[in-house]
Structures are given as C-alpha cells and as structure tokens.
Enzyme design. Structure first.
Site, PDB file in Angstrom:
ATOM      1  N   HIS A  15       1.092  -1.344   0.056  1.00  0.00           N
ATOM      2  CA  HIS A  15       0.334   0.386  -0.126  1.00  0.00           C
ATOM      3  C   HIS A  15       0.957   1.475   0.377  1.00  0.00           C
ATOM      4  O   HIS A  15       2.290   0.741   0.101  1.00  0.00           O
ATOM      5  CB  HIS A  15      -0.716   0.282   1.328  1.00  0.00           C
ATOM      6  CG  HIS A  15      -0.264   0.077   1.932  1.00  0.00           C
ATOM      7  ND1 HIS A  15       0.489  -1.278   2.939  1.00  0.00           N
ATOM      8  CD2 HIS A  15       0.278   1.884   2.740  1.00  0.00           C
ATOM      9  CE1 HIS A  15       0.979  -0.338   4.745  1.00  0.00           C
ATOM     10  NE2 HIS A  15       0.748   0.336   4.821  1.00  0.00           N
ATOM     11  N   ASP A  50       0.607   5.154   2.269  1.00  0.00           N
ATOM     12  CA  ASP A  50      -0.475   5.485   3.226  1.00  0.00           C
ATOM     13  C   ASP A  50      -1.278   6.447   3.140  1.00  0.00           C
ATOM     14  O   ASP A  50      -0.656   7.028   1.996  1.00  0.00           O
ATOM     15  CB  ASP A  50       1.313   5.908   4.304  1.00  0.00           C
ATOM     16  CG  ASP A  50       2.088   4.544   4.798  1.00  0.00           C
ATOM     17  OD1 ASP A  50       0.816   3.723   5.348  1.00  0.00           O
ATOM     18  OD2 ASP A  50       3.264   5.192   5.337  1.00  0.00           O
ATOM     19  N   HIS A  98       4.471  -0.085  -0.515  1.00  0.00           N
ATOM     20  CA  HIS A  98       5.475  -0.693   1.180  1.00  0.00           C
ATOM     21  C   HIS A  98       4.157  -1.595   1.447  1.00  0.00           C
ATOM     22  O   HIS A  98       2.996  -1.756   1.159  1.00  0.00           O
ATOM     23  CB  HIS A  98       5.929   0.473   2.056  1.00  0.00           C
ATOM     24  CG  HIS A  98       4.916   1.041   2.465  1.00  0.00           C
ATOM     25  ND1 HIS A  98       4.829   2.036   2.638  1.00  0.00           N
ATOM     26  CD2 HIS A  98       4.682   0.588   4.246  1.00  0.00           C
ATOM     27  CE1 HIS A  98       3.682   2.089   3.044  1.00  0.00           C
ATOM     28  NE2 HIS A  98       3.768   2.236   4.324  1.00  0.00           N
ATOM     29  N   ARG A 119       5.733   6.001  14.336  1.00  0.00           N
ATOM     30  CA  ARG A 119       5.545   6.522  12.720  1.00  0.00           C
ATOM     31  C   ARG A 119       4.336   8.108  12.172  1.00  0.00           C
ATOM     32  O   ARG A 119       3.846   8.392  13.347  1.00  0.00           O
ATOM     33  CB  ARG A 119       4.289   5.472  11.826  1.00  0.00           C
ATOM     34  CG  ARG A 119       4.271   5.717  10.140  1.00  0.00           C
ATOM     35  CD  ARG A 119       3.212   4.982   9.502  1.00  0.00           C
ATOM     36  NE  ARG A 119       2.169   5.373   9.368  1.00  0.00           N
ATOM     37  CZ  ARG A 119       1.136   5.239   8.677  1.00  0.00           C
ATOM     38  NH1 ARG A 119       1.298   3.714   8.521  1.00  0.00           N
ATOM     39  NH2 ARG A 119      -0.034   5.557   8.617  1.00  0.00           N
TER      40      ARG A 119
END
Ligand code: SIN
Length: 298
Positions: A119, A121, A274, A289
């Site tokens: 995907h 983000d 990723h 994150r």
C-alpha cells in the site's frame, strides 16, 4: 482526519558532514553521518530532501531521537496527518502512530497488522501522504523486514497494452477494503465509529499519477487500498489490477529493508508502495510512525 499544524524549528545549526550512498538496486539510499537529534540547517535539509526525491526511501542508522524530535524533523516536510485509529496514537503525541504487534494486559499497544498488504499510506484520503517515517523502537530477532516497491519503475517498464488500458483512468481507494480481513485474522482492528467511518469515506485517484516535485509518472494503485478501476466491469477491473500489482512488485523494483536498532526510515508514498513482511507473533516489534500530508494526486 485532522492534520497537525507545522511548527517552526530552529535551523541555525552548523552543517553536518554526511554522505548519501545509493543502494545497489534501483531504489533507496543510506544517509551516513547525519544526527537527526540536532535540527538540520537549511543546506543539510535541502540535501536530505533531494535524496528523498532521487531515491524514494532513505535510511538513517542508529538515530537516538525522541518522539518530539521525530515529529520536528517530519514537520520540515509538511503538515502531519493524524491516523484515524486514535487508540494507537502515542500518548501526548497524536502525530505518532504506534506500529506494533505487542499486546500488554490483553490490549494491543499499537496497530499490529499495519502494512500487511502492499500500500501507499493514506491513499484512501483526498490528500494522501507525501511520505512516512518509521523509527525502530523494538525489533524481533527474526523477520520484521519492510519492503518498498518503486512505482515509477513499474510505470516506466509497464507493457504498452497495460499502459493503454490504464492511462487516463481513475481508481477507487478505500480504507476499509481489507479492514475486516485484518480483523478476522488477528483482531487488531477495532470497530470504527460513525465519526471514524466518515473520516475514511472512499475516494477516487488517477491510476497513473505525476509526482508533484519531480514530474515523474508512477502507478498509484495497491492491493491494500484500491478496490476497483472506475468505468470497467468488475471482472475486467479485478484482472487489470492484479496484473498491475504483479508488475509493481517484481523483484527488480523492490528494496528490502532489514531493520537495525534505532533506524529511521523515510519513504515517499508518491513514488513507492510498501509491505511489512511480518515476524513470528511471539517476537516483539514496535516502531513509531509519522505521516506527512501530500497533494491531491493528478
Ligand atoms: C506501515 O505500513 O506503515 C508499517 C510498515 C512496517 O511495519 O514495516
């Protein structure tokens, strides 16, 4: 989803001596010698920014930084996005999403299945992410790698028939595309409230986007969040998406990151998709994150 506002950061520091060392493959570079606990001056920041544009994912080893320092560095690139799953935001630092498989007192401390499917983000938002930073806190002794696939290369090498089939088309992206699968598999995913669902209403983006800073074209679909190509019958859309996904993650398009303690990895969600490769569930893995807001894809 509210966006946290950028803050000003002191940038009158001395230049640091550092190198940008590209990896052998066609994606990624290591930035060697930079200490991110010190705010970067404008010249150093410009070099890091350029490396991010050139290599799409940059790796900074052994960064002993606090969550606030990660936030401050991230904000140099833009507004930070706050994840819809508020239960997994770091206390007092809502700009940070905890990515972790750790369960304490029966409660997950973070999002345990983040990145289980390829995907980009927040592609399910009108303004998807420019880039994300992950800072390693606890790493498993086995597994836990993150893979990055270069979607500029995927576009550049896409067979002409597939290019013709997708150019000018749009696709639908949905946060909930895989949500119930994740929930069934590991119960990481809490039921979304009506307010949360309203924050993640599905959106439409071009299948082929242009990077707003470099002008390069990239595929912009992923198995994680893309549900269909607009204007095609379901079976044709499914078949086309499957071909795009298979082409996107060919080995020659991929960098596999093997985490080391205190790594900070910063990737470009406009250029890459990723995947979290996973680790044995009994081994603890925890990363923090930050997610930087990008432009509306065009
Ligand atoms: C993510 O998709 O942001 C998490 C990736 C990872 O845990 O390796």
């Amino acid at each position: 989803m509210p966006a946290a506002s950028p803050s000003s950061v002191a940038v009158n520091t001395a230049s640091q001596v550092f190198d940008v060392r590209p990896f052998e493959g066609k994606v990624g570079a290591e930035i060697v010698g930079l200490d991110l606990s010190t705010p970067l001056n404008d010249a150093d920041f410009a070099r890091v920014h350029q490396a991010h544009l050139d290599y799409h994912v940059v790796v900074f080893r052994n960064q002993q930084i606090t969550p606030q320092q990660q936030i401050d560095f991230s904000r140099r690139f833009g507004i930070l996005q706050i994840h819809v799953l508020k239960q997994f935001l770091l206390a007092n630092h809502p700009e940070i999403l905890i990515v972790s498989n750790i369960v304490e007192n029966g409660q997950p401390v973070g999002l345990g299945d983040a990145g289980k499917y390829w995907h980009s983000d927040l592609s399910y938002k009108e303004l998807p992410s420019l880039g994300s930073m992950l800072h390693a806190q606890e790493l498993p002794s086995e597994g836990g790698d993150t893979l990055f696939a270069n979607l500029h290369l995927a576009w550049d090498t896409l067979p002409q028939a597939l290019r013709d089939a997708v150019e000018g088309r749009s696709a639908v992206h949905s946060y909930t595309a895989r949500y119930s699968e994740g929930k069934n598999a590991a119960s990481w995913r809490p039921t979304l409230t009506a307010e949360q669902l309203a924050q993640v209403a599905e959106v439409t983006h071009p299948v082929v986007r242009t990077h707003p800073e470099t002008g390069r074209k990239a595929l912009f679909v992923s198995e994680g969040f893309t549900t269909r190509i607009v204007g095609l019958p379901d079976d044709e859309s499914r078949a086309l998406l499957d071909q795009l996904y298979a082409h996107s993650v060919r080995p020659e398009h991929v960098y596999r990151h093997q985490w080391q303690p205190h790594d900070l990895v910063f990737w470009d969600n406009r250029s890459l998709i990723h995947l979290a490769a996973g680790c044995p569930p009994e081994l603890r893995r925890k990363l923090l994150r930050t997610t930087i807001q990008g432009d509306a894809p065009f």
